[in-house]
Design a protein around this motif. Structure first.
Motif, PDB file in Angstrom:
ATOM      1  N   UNK A   3      69.799 112.449  41.465  1.00 32.65           N
ATOM      2  CA  UNK A   3      69.279 113.811  41.673  1.00 32.65           C
ATOM      3  C   UNK A   3      69.974 114.403  42.893  1.00 32.65           C
ATOM      4  N   UNK A   4      70.702 115.519  42.716  1.00 30.93           N
ATOM      5  CA  UNK A   4      71.476 116.095  43.815  1.00 30.93           C
ATOM      6  C   UNK A   4      70.919 117.426  44.293  1.00 30.93           C
ATOM      7  N   UNK A   5      69.689 117.741  43.897  1.00 32.24           N
ATOM      8  CA  UNK A   5      69.071 118.982  44.359  1.00 32.24           C
ATOM      9  C   UNK A   5      68.848 118.880  45.869  1.00 32.24           C
ATOM     10  N   UNK A   6      69.359 119.829  46.663  1.00 36.44           N
ATOM     11  CA  UNK A   6      69.239 119.749  48.117  1.00 36.44           C
ATOM     12  C   UNK A   6      67.786 119.701  48.604  1.00 36.44           C
ATOM     13  N   UNK A   7      66.898 120.427  47.977  1.00 40.52           N
ATOM     14  CA  UNK A   7      65.491 120.418  48.400  1.00 40.52           C
ATOM     15  C   UNK A   7      64.848 119.049  48.154  1.00 40.52           C
ATOM     16  N   UNK A   8      65.180 118.440  47.032  1.00 43.54           N
ATOM     17  CA  UNK A   8      64.647 117.112  46.713  1.00 43.54           C
ATOM     18  C   UNK A   8      65.189 116.079  47.691  1.00 43.54           C
ATOM     19  N   UNK A   9      66.477 116.152  47.963  1.00 43.57           N
ATOM     20  CA  UNK A   9      67.081 115.220  48.917  1.00 43.57           C
ATOM     21  C   UNK A   9      66.481 115.402  50.310  1.00 43.57           C
ATOM     22  N   UNK A  10      66.263 116.653  50.713  1.00 43.00           N
ATOM     23  CA  UNK A  10      65.675 116.926  52.029  1.00 43.00           C
ATOM     24  C   UNK A  10      64.261 116.344  52.121  1.00 43.00           C
ATOM     25  N   UNK A  11      63.509 116.497  51.043  1.00 42.03           N
ATOM     26  CA  UNK A  11      62.151 115.938  51.009  1.00 42.03           C
ATOM     27  C   UNK A  11      62.168 114.421  51.130  1.00 42.03           C
ATOM     28  N   UNK A  12      63.082 113.778  50.414  1.00 43.61           N
ATOM     29  CA  UNK A  12      63.200 112.314  50.495  1.00 43.61           C
ATOM     30  C   UNK A  12      63.601 111.871  51.903  1.00 43.61           C
ATOM     31  N   UNK A  13      64.520 112.618  52.495  1.00 46.91           N
ATOM     32  CA  UNK A  13      64.957 112.282  53.862  1.00 46.91           C
ATOM     33  C   UNK A  13      63.795 112.405  54.839  1.00 46.91           C
ATOM     34  N   UNK A  14      62.989 113.442  54.714  1.00 46.52           N
ATOM     35  CA  UNK A  14      61.842 113.625  55.613  1.00 46.52           C
ATOM     36  C   UNK A  14      60.806 112.522  55.418  1.00 46.52           C
ATOM     37  N   UNK A  15      60.542 112.140  54.164  1.00 44.19           N
ATOM     38  CA  UNK A  15      59.597 111.048  53.902  1.00 44.19           C
ATOM     39  C   UNK A  15      60.115 109.741  54.494  1.00 44.19           C
ATOM     40  N   UNK A  22      56.764 105.562  61.496  1.00 44.55           N
ATOM     41  CA  UNK A  22      55.535 104.754  61.476  1.00 44.55           C
ATOM     42  C   UNK A  22      55.862 103.274  61.665  1.00 44.55           C
ATOM     43  N   UNK A  23      56.917 102.813  61.031  1.00 47.34           N
ATOM     44  CA  UNK A  23      57.308 101.407  61.156  1.00 47.34           C
ATOM     45  C   UNK A  23      57.701 101.073  62.596  1.00 47.34           C
ATOM     46  N   UNK A  24      58.499 101.935  63.202  1.00 47.08           N
ATOM     47  CA  UNK A  24      58.923 101.707  64.593  1.00 47.08           C
ATOM     48  C   UNK A  24      57.707 101.723  65.518  1.00 47.08           C
ATOM     49  N   UNK A  25      56.784 102.660  65.309  1.00 46.30           N
ATOM     50  CA  UNK A  25      55.566 102.710  66.133  1.00 46.30           C
ATOM     51  C   UNK A  25      54.733 101.442  65.969  1.00 46.30           C
ATOM     52  N   UNK A  26      54.630 100.952  64.733  1.00 46.35           N
ATOM     53  CA  UNK A  26      53.863  99.729  64.486  1.00 46.35           C
ATOM     54  C   UNK A  26      54.511  98.532  65.175  1.00 46.35           C
TER      55      UNK A  26
END
Length: 116
Positions: A3-15, A22-26
């Motif tokens: 999937x190369x949709x920029x909005x989808x990729x941006x969402x995945x990057x933010x997640x 969260x992992x680093x904080x833990x």
């Protein structure tokens, strides 16, 4: 197909960033000296309490069973070291005391380094 949709990729990057944060904080929380010391102290307290309860129970059994004592009340009549009362292992207590001393020394050293 990827999937190369920029909005989808941006969402995945933010997640992924949020999960990584969260992992680093833990991890930071888990290895923080204050938390490690707190866990060590809590573990030591529970071990000391367990040993104390065992000793109190053993002494209570000895005092509460007058038939197993000599007339002066000091030790059993037939077998002075009966197998009913197993020896309390001292090694865990000594290890715990050593751990508390080491942690205390580390705390003092760290505070002195911060002042300097």
């Amino acid at each position: 197909m990827a999937d190369t949709d920029p909005d989808t990729l941006e969402g995945r990057i933010e997640r992924t960033r949020a999960e990584l944060a969260r992992t680093v904080d833990a991890i930071a929380d888990r290895v923080s000296p204050k938390k490690v010391a707190g866990r060590s102290v809590a573990k030591m307290k529970s071990q000391v309490k367990a040993q104390t309860d065992h000793v109190v129970s053993t002494i209570g059994d000895m005092v509460g069973n007058p038939a197993a004592q000599s007339p002066n009340g000091h030790r059993p009549v037939e077998e002075p070291w009966d197998d009913d009362y197993p020896a309390t292992p001292i090694a865990p207590v000594l290890i715990g005391i050593g751990a508390v001393v080491v942690i205390g020394a580390l705390i003092v050293i760290m505070r002195r380094r911060r002042r300097a």
